[in-house]
Design an enzyme around this catalytic site. Structure first.
Site, short mmCIF file in Angstrom:
data_model
loop_
_atom_site.label_atom_id
_atom_site.label_comp_id
_atom_site.label_asym_id
_atom_site.label_seq_id
_atom_site.Cartn_x
_atom_site.Cartn_y
_atom_site.Cartn_z
N ASN A 21 0.84 -1.21 0.00
CA ASN A 21 0.00 0.00 0.00
C ASN A 21 0.87 1.25 0.00
O ASN A 21 0.56 2.23 -0.67
CB ASN A 21 -0.94 0.00 1.22
CG ASN A 21 -2.20 -0.82 0.96
OD1 ASN A 21 -3.04 -0.41 0.18
ND2 ASN A 21 -2.30 -1.97 1.58
N LEU B 217 0.90 -2.37 12.40
CA LEU B 217 0.22 -3.29 13.33
C LEU B 217 0.26 -2.85 14.79
O LEU B 217 -0.22 -3.54 15.66
CB LEU B 217 0.86 -4.68 13.17
CG LEU B 217 0.74 -5.28 11.77
CD1 LEU B 217 1.39 -6.64 11.72
CD2 LEU B 217 -0.73 -5.35 11.33
N ASN C 92 -6.47 4.96 8.21
CA ASN C 92 -6.07 3.55 8.28
C ASN C 92 -6.85 2.78 7.24
O ASN C 92 -7.96 3.17 6.86
CB ASN C 92 -6.38 2.98 9.68
CG ASN C 92 -5.92 1.53 9.81
OD1 ASN C 92 -4.81 1.19 9.44
ND2 ASN C 92 -6.81 0.68 10.32
N HIS D 219 -8.40 -1.04 6.37
CA HIS D 219 -8.71 -2.33 6.98
C HIS D 219 -9.27 -3.23 5.88
O HIS D 219 -10.17 -2.80 5.14
CB HIS D 219 -9.73 -2.15 8.12
CG HIS D 219 -10.03 -3.43 8.85
ND1 HIS D 219 -9.16 -3.99 9.76
CD2 HIS D 219 -11.08 -4.29 8.75
CE1 HIS D 219 -9.68 -5.13 10.21
NE2 HIS D 219 -10.84 -5.34 9.60
N ASP E 293 -10.03 0.03 14.88
CA ASP E 293 -10.91 -0.15 13.70
C ASP E 293 -12.29 0.46 13.89
O ASP E 293 -13.28 -0.07 13.39
CB ASP E 293 -11.10 -1.66 13.42
CG ASP E 293 -9.78 -2.32 13.05
OD1 ASP E 293 -9.65 -3.54 13.26
OD2 ASP E 293 -8.88 -1.61 12.57
N GLU F 66 -7.69 -2.67 -2.23
CA GLU F 66 -7.04 -1.72 -1.31
C GLU F 66 -6.19 -0.74 -2.11
O GLU F 66 -6.21 0.48 -1.88
CB GLU F 66 -6.14 -2.46 -0.32
CG GLU F 66 -6.87 -3.30 0.68
CD GLU F 66 -5.93 -4.00 1.61
OE1 GLU F 66 -4.95 -3.37 2.06
OE2 GLU F 66 -6.17 -5.17 1.92
C1 GRF Z 1 -3.24 -4.89 4.13
O1 GRF Z 1 -4.01 -6.05 3.99
C2 GRF Z 1 -4.00 -3.89 4.95
O2 GRF Z 1 -5.39 -3.98 4.79
C3 GRF Z 1 -3.65 -4.26 6.34
O3 GRF Z 1 -2.30 -4.70 6.30
C4 GRF Z 1 -2.02 -5.12 4.97
C5 GRF Z 1 -0.86 -4.29 4.50
O4 GRF Z 1 -0.31 -4.82 3.39
N1 GRF Z 1 -3.83 -3.14 7.23
P1 GRF Z 1 0.95 -4.03 2.77
O5 GRF Z 1 2.03 -4.04 3.84
O6 GRF Z 1 0.49 -2.65 2.44
O7 GRF Z 1 1.31 -4.84 1.57
#
Ligand code: GRF
Length: 212
Positions: free
Chosen positions: A14, A90, A107, A109, A150, A179
């Site tokens: 992301n 996390l 954030n 999710h 969340d 995402e």
């Molecule tokens: C994604 O699934 C997001 O929804 C969650 O953690 C994951 C992050 O993936 N919060 P990345 O590190 O961006 O590939």
């Protein structure tokens, strides 16, 4: 031009997508900083390759949550951060950081909150729960964070049909693609338009007043 700090704990797909949208001009912003909580986060490699400063701030290195939060705020202010984006981060965001950036921490999710959300529901745990439940539709939620897991005001959601997925990994793959589509859209929406919070809704006051 607003300056965005991204927080990540893992792969950073992301984060990479957001940087690409900045570099191709879709997202008018500057990458101010990447904050990671562990030295193994692959997101840091991508940041360094793109000359984006990295702050390694493991919460356990600090006496308590407040001390950790102060170190985070210092790092953010040193890079003139306007907005924070949690992209697969996390750890809990300390209350003093939330207070320093009110309604300016986004954030993502990998489910349609409030479904499949809350403590312990992250990454594969979410997709395993969705698969076990037999749900045919899941999705993605981008929300502003508050002091509960969340539960902050929702900015954008997108549904993902997982009826044909044979296992949680297939659900994860389909959801992650979505995402990567909606996260930059949600960031763009809030960076480029005034917005206010009403209850648990984010009301975006679009400048050209198209209320679609
Ligand atoms: C994604 O699934 C997001 O929804 C969650 O953690 C994951 C992050 O993936 N919060 P990345 O590190 O961006 O590939």
């Amino acid at each position: 031009m607003k300056r965005i700090a991204v927080f990540a704990s893992g792969t950073g797909s992301n984060f990479r997508t957001i940087v690409q949208h900045i570099q191709n001009g879709h997202l008018r912003a500057e990458p101010a900083l990447l904050v990671v909580d562990n030295s193994k986060a692959k997101a840091a490699d991508f940041a360094r390759a793109h000359h984006i400063p990295v702050s390694l701030l493991p919460p356990r290195d600090f006496a308590d949550e407040n001390a950790f939060g102060r170190a985070v705020i210092e790092a953010l202010e040193a890079r003139q951060t306007d907005f924070i984006v949690l992209a697969g981060y996390l750890k809990k965001i300390p209350d003093n950081v939330i207070g320093a950036y009110p309604n300016r921490i986004l954030n993502i999710h990998p489910a349609l909150l409030p479904a499949f959300g809350g403590k312990g529901m992250y990454g594969r745990h979410v997709h395993e729960a969705v698969f076990r439940s037999g749900a045919q539709i899941t999705g993605v939620t981008v929300h502003l964070i508050n002091n509960e897991y969340d539960a902050g005001p929702i900015v954008l959601q997108a549904a993902v049909n997982v009826r044909d997925c044979q296992n949680p990994a297939e659900i994860a793959e389909k959801v992650l693609k979505e995402e990567h589509r909606i996260f930059p859209e949600a960031i763009k929406l809030l960076l480029e338009n005034p917005y206010r919070i009403e209850g648990n809704r984010v009301i975006v006051e679009r400048e050209n007043n198209d209320q679609n």
